[in-house]
Scaffold this motif. Structure first.
Motif, PDB file in Angstrom:
ATOM      1  N   ILE A 270       2.315  15.852   2.346  1.00 34.44           N
ATOM      2  CA  ILE A 270       2.048  14.426   2.603  1.00 34.44           C
ATOM      3  C   ILE A 270       0.610  14.069   2.238  1.00 34.44           C
ATOM      4  O   ILE A 270       0.358  13.141   1.475  1.00 34.44           O
TER       5      ILE A 270
ATOM      6  N   LEU B 249      -1.631   9.933  -4.834  1.00 31.14           N
ATOM      7  CA  LEU B 249      -0.590   9.284  -4.027  1.00 31.14           C
ATOM      8  C   LEU B 249      -0.221  10.252  -2.918  1.00 31.14           C
ATOM      9  O   LEU B 249      -0.152  11.458  -3.148  1.00 31.14           O
ATOM     10  N   THR B 250       0.038   9.737  -1.734  1.00 35.95           N
ATOM     11  CA  THR B 250       0.476  10.635  -0.673  1.00 35.95           C
ATOM     12  C   THR B 250       1.938  11.012  -0.915  1.00 35.95           C
ATOM     13  O   THR B 250       2.653  10.342  -1.679  1.00 35.95           O
TER      14      THR B 250
ATOM     15  N   ARG C 174       0.019  11.660  -7.662  1.00 34.36           N
ATOM     16  CA  ARG C 174       0.119  10.790  -8.839  1.00 34.36           C
ATOM     17  C   ARG C 174       0.690  11.545 -10.047  1.00 34.36           C
ATOM     18  O   ARG C 174       1.592  11.056 -10.725  1.00 34.36           O
TER      19      ARG C 174
ATOM     20  N   ARG D 283      11.516   7.111   5.937  1.00 35.88           N
ATOM     21  CA  ARG D 283      11.182   6.776   4.542  1.00 35.88           C
ATOM     22  C   ARG D 283      12.145   7.428   3.545  1.00 35.88           C
ATOM     23  O   ARG D 283      12.014   7.249   2.351  1.00 35.88           O
TER      24      ARG D 283
ATOM     25  N   ALA E 131      -5.695   7.430  -1.221  1.00 37.49           N
ATOM     26  CA  ALA E 131      -4.376   7.936  -0.843  1.00 37.49           C
ATOM     27  C   ALA E 131      -4.352   8.858   0.362  1.00 37.49           C
ATOM     28  O   ALA E 131      -3.304   9.159   0.863  1.00 37.49           O
ATOM     29  N   TRP E 132      -5.484   9.316   0.851  1.00 39.00           N
ATOM     30  CA  TRP E 132      -5.440  10.218   2.004  1.00 39.00           C
ATOM     31  C   TRP E 132      -5.009   9.476   3.230  1.00 39.00           C
ATOM     32  O   TRP E 132      -5.522   8.414   3.518  1.00 39.00           O
ATOM     33  N   SER E 133      -4.035  10.018   3.948  1.00 38.12           N
ATOM     34  CA  SER E 133      -3.610   9.370   5.183  1.00 38.12           C
ATOM     35  C   SER E 133      -3.297  10.421   6.221  1.00 38.12           C
ATOM     36  O   SER E 133      -3.157  11.565   5.905  1.00 38.12           O
TER      37      SER E 133
ATOM     38  N   GLU F 246      13.273   4.443  -4.346  1.00 38.61           N
ATOM     39  CA  GLU F 246      13.435   3.135  -4.999  1.00 38.61           C
ATOM     40  C   GLU F 246      13.965   3.262  -6.434  1.00 38.61           C
ATOM     41  O   GLU F 246      14.516   2.311  -6.986  1.00 38.61           O
TER      42      GLU F 246
ATOM     43  N   GLN G  77       4.219   8.160  -0.188  1.00 38.53           N
ATOM     44  CA  GLN G  77       4.265   7.150  -1.254  1.00 38.53           C
ATOM     45  C   GLN G  77       5.159   7.615  -2.400  1.00 38.53           C
ATOM     46  O   GLN G  77       5.943   6.832  -2.944  1.00 38.53           O
TER      47      GLN G  77
ATOM     48  N   ARG H 221       0.833  -1.194   0.000  1.00 45.16           N
ATOM     49  CA  ARG H 221       0.000   0.000   0.000  1.00 45.16           C
ATOM     50  C   ARG H 221       0.873   1.251   0.000  1.00 45.16           C
ATOM     51  O   ARG H 221       0.642   2.201  -0.727  1.00 45.16           O
ATOM     52  N   ARG H 222       1.889   1.251   0.849  1.00 40.84           N
ATOM     53  CA  ARG H 222       2.767   2.422   0.948  1.00 40.84           C
ATOM     54  C   ARG H 222       3.491   2.666  -0.367  1.00 40.84           C
ATOM     55  O   ARG H 222       3.666   3.785  -0.811  1.00 40.84           O
ATOM     56  N   MET H 223       3.918   1.568  -1.006  1.00 43.40           N
ATOM     57  CA  MET H 223       4.698   1.705  -2.224  1.00 43.40           C
ATOM     58  C   MET H 223       3.849   2.091  -3.418  1.00 43.40           C
ATOM     59  O   MET H 223       4.206   2.936  -4.228  1.00 43.40           O
ATOM     60  N   TRP H 224       2.711   1.419  -3.551  1.00 40.09           N
ATOM     61  CA  TRP H 224       1.967   1.562  -4.802  1.00 40.09           C
ATOM     62  C   TRP H 224       0.603   2.193  -4.663  1.00 40.09           C
ATOM     63  O   TRP H 224      -0.164   2.249  -5.610  1.00 40.09           O
ATOM     64  N   GLY H 225       0.285   2.672  -3.468  1.00 40.94           N
ATOM     65  CA  GLY H 225      -0.954   3.422  -3.327  1.00 40.94           C
ATOM     66  C   GLY H 225      -2.186   2.605  -3.621  1.00 40.94           C
ATOM     67  O   GLY H 225      -3.079   3.048  -4.314  1.00 40.94           O
TER      68      GLY H 225
ATOM     69  N   GLU I 208       8.765   7.245  -1.237  1.00 45.03           N
ATOM     70  CA  GLU I 208       9.271   5.865  -1.294  1.00 45.03           C
ATOM     71  C   GLU I 208       9.621   5.464  -2.716  1.00 45.03           C
ATOM     72  O   GLU I 208      10.633   4.811  -2.959  1.00 45.03           O
ATOM     73  N   ARG I 209       8.776   5.873  -3.658  1.00 45.48           N
ATOM     74  CA  ARG I 209       9.066   5.533  -5.059  1.00 45.48           C
ATOM     75  C   ARG I 209      10.325   6.243  -5.543  1.00 45.48           C
ATOM     76  O   ARG I 209      11.107   5.677  -6.302  1.00 45.48           O
TER      77      ARG I 209
END
Lengths: 360, 122
Positions: B55, B60-61, B36, B98, A358-360, B71, B64, A350-354, B67-68
């Motif tokens: 954030i 995508l947050t 995104r 992260r 996406a709201w957190s 990577e 996220q 989830r963290r990597m690919w959403g 992290e991408r």
């Protein structure tokens, strides 16, 4: 004949009334649409002008304000409310000058003195970080928890030297706290000064259950400076008659009781046998955060004596404790271990690919 | 040489302010209103010199996206500054864990952001 005439007149009157209401509704809608559109256009223009002046060498607020209509001034207040919440530093100081020039500051002070729209006035004072004498803030009567929290917030935002103590006393004098009050209480007690500890030491046993639980939850999230000798009120709460209080107290121990002196005061055996699942679950969490041989031994004991009701919480605690080995756990725990592993894998994806919203 | 800065924030006001303060001189800014779109741009363009991420964004947050970025071979060394209203200790720790280079909380000082960006671009 007469009856027919009356009927015709009545029908005509109703038709005229319906047409009148329709015309009025349509007219009102068009008028509102026009006013809203005009208001939005005004606000867009004002935003651009405000933006340019905010970052200019000399904003010349006074020269600008005299050119604004009443509608424009009203919309400018809305913009100021928005910008003051988002900026600090030099730009905040400039916005403060603008608020003062447009009369917001004076009006807020007058309203606080008169008790007129007091929460709105307190909100402006907090946004403007205006230093106000605490007695003046409370002179018109802080009759609700929301108002007391608002006054405390003004002291906090303006860096009043006694904000922590005075603000905390204002807020915890309520029977229960609002969400805004909880947030303000956290801000006032997060740091070197923690007057909540003093209040708890003096009054914890006399507080209403709801207030006590709320205060304990706030304390759990606060960073506290020196707690030496300041958590002595806590162990008795671990045997409180209310399971909610016991669970909240365990939360405080989990966050602040890691010091050796406090660990030895906690009767872990009794807590692990608590009838309330929420209490036991927080104790497992507590043990997993204490990186000691003793806490590892307690966790192993819990696994040996608990049943499947606590399986998931125990598996999580067991797996996150650096000194326990999940491969040696009993067979009944294995499905829960698998579940935790799967849950963690989903979390990583989830963290990597959403995967989630996406709201957190 | 022009430094490219990519920013992503769903708040129009914040985005406008950051874009205004960071643009000019030897810096250019490319702004996005969600994570995104920001990631799609990063994936398909030359690596920028710095990224500023909110954030809590739709799509995508910021975490996220971060992290991408970490990577991806071509982006992993790009400095990333998180600019967010999530200011509790655990949030800041999570940001650095992260891979964030720096962490600023809202409300923020635009001048401080400029100073932090400048120090990373030196």
């Amino acid at each position: 004949m007469i009856a027919n005439t009356v009927l015709i007149w009545t029908a005509g009157a109703i038709a005229l009334l319906a047409i009148g209401v329709g015309v009025l509704t349509l007219g009102a809608s068009v008028w509102i649409y026009y006013i809203q559109g005009r208001s939005e256009r005004v606000q867009t223009d004002l935003r651009l002008e405000l933006f340019e002046r905010l970052f200019a060498d000399d904003p010349d607020w006074n020269g600008w304000i005299v050119t604004l209509s009443r509608v424009e001034r009203d919309r400018l207040r809305v913009l100021l409310d928005e910008y003051l919440r988002k900026l600090r530093g030099t730009e905040h100081s400039r916005l403060r000058e603008l608020a003062s020039a447009i009369g917001i500051l004076d009006q807020a002070m007058r309203n606080v003195d008169r008790g007129r729209h007091p929460f709105r006035a307190l909100t402006w004072l907090a946004l403007l970080k205006e230093p106000v004498d605490p007695d003046r803030l409370t002179s018109s009567g802080m009759t609700t928890p929301q108002l007391r929290a608002g006054a405390a917030r003004v002291l906090y935002e303006s860096d009043h030297p006694d904000a922590s103590a005075i603000g905390t006393n204002l807020i915890v004098d309520s029977e229960s706290l609002t969400a805004f009050g909880l947030d303000t209480l956290y801000r006032l007690n997060n740091g070197i000064e923690t007057p909540l500890l003093t209040r708890l030491a003096e009054e914890a046993d006399s507080w209403d259950e709801g207030l006590l639980v709320q205060v304990l939850i706030v304390l759990r999230y606060c960073n506290i400076g020196d707690v030496h000798g300041r958590l002595d009120w806590l162990p008795p709460l671990l045997t409180h008659t209310s399971p909610r209080v016991r669970a909240a107290a365990v939360g405080v121990v989990e966050r602040h009781g890691w010091r050796g002196a406090y660990q030895s005061q906690i009767d872990i055996g009794t807590l692990l046998e608590d009838s309330e699942v929420a209490v036991r679950r927080d104790v497992y969490l507590l043990l997993s955060s204490w990186n000691t041989d003793r806490s590892a031994a307690w966790l192993r004991w819990a696994i040996a004596t608990a049943d499947e009701t606590d399986g998931l919480a125990l598996a999580r605690a067991h797996m996150s404790h650096p000194r326990t080995d999940v491969t040696n756990s009993p067979a009944w725990l294995a499905p829960f271990v698998d579940w935790v592993l799967a849950d963690e894998a989903v979390g990583r994806r989830r963290r990597m690919w959403g995967v989630s919203a996406a709201w957190s | 040489m022009t430094h490219e800065i990519v920013i992503a924030d769903d708040d129009d006001t914040i985005r406008d302010i950051v874009e205004f303060k960071l643009s000019g001189g030897d810096r250019s800014v490319t702004a996005f209103e969600n994570g995104r779109e920001c990631w799609e741009y990063l994936e398909s363009s030359d690596p920028p010199d710095l990224i500023v991420l909110d954030i809590m964004m739709p799509g995508l947050t910021g975490l996220q996206v971060l992290e991408r970025v970490r990577e991806a071979d071509s982006l992993s060394s790009v400095p990333v500054i998180m600019l967010t209203s999530r200011g509790r200790e655990e949030h800041v720790v999570e940001g650095f864990e992260r891979g964030a280079t720096d962490y600023m909380t809202k409300p923020f000082s635009p001048n401080e952001l400029v100073a932090r960006v400048s120090s990373r671009l030196r």
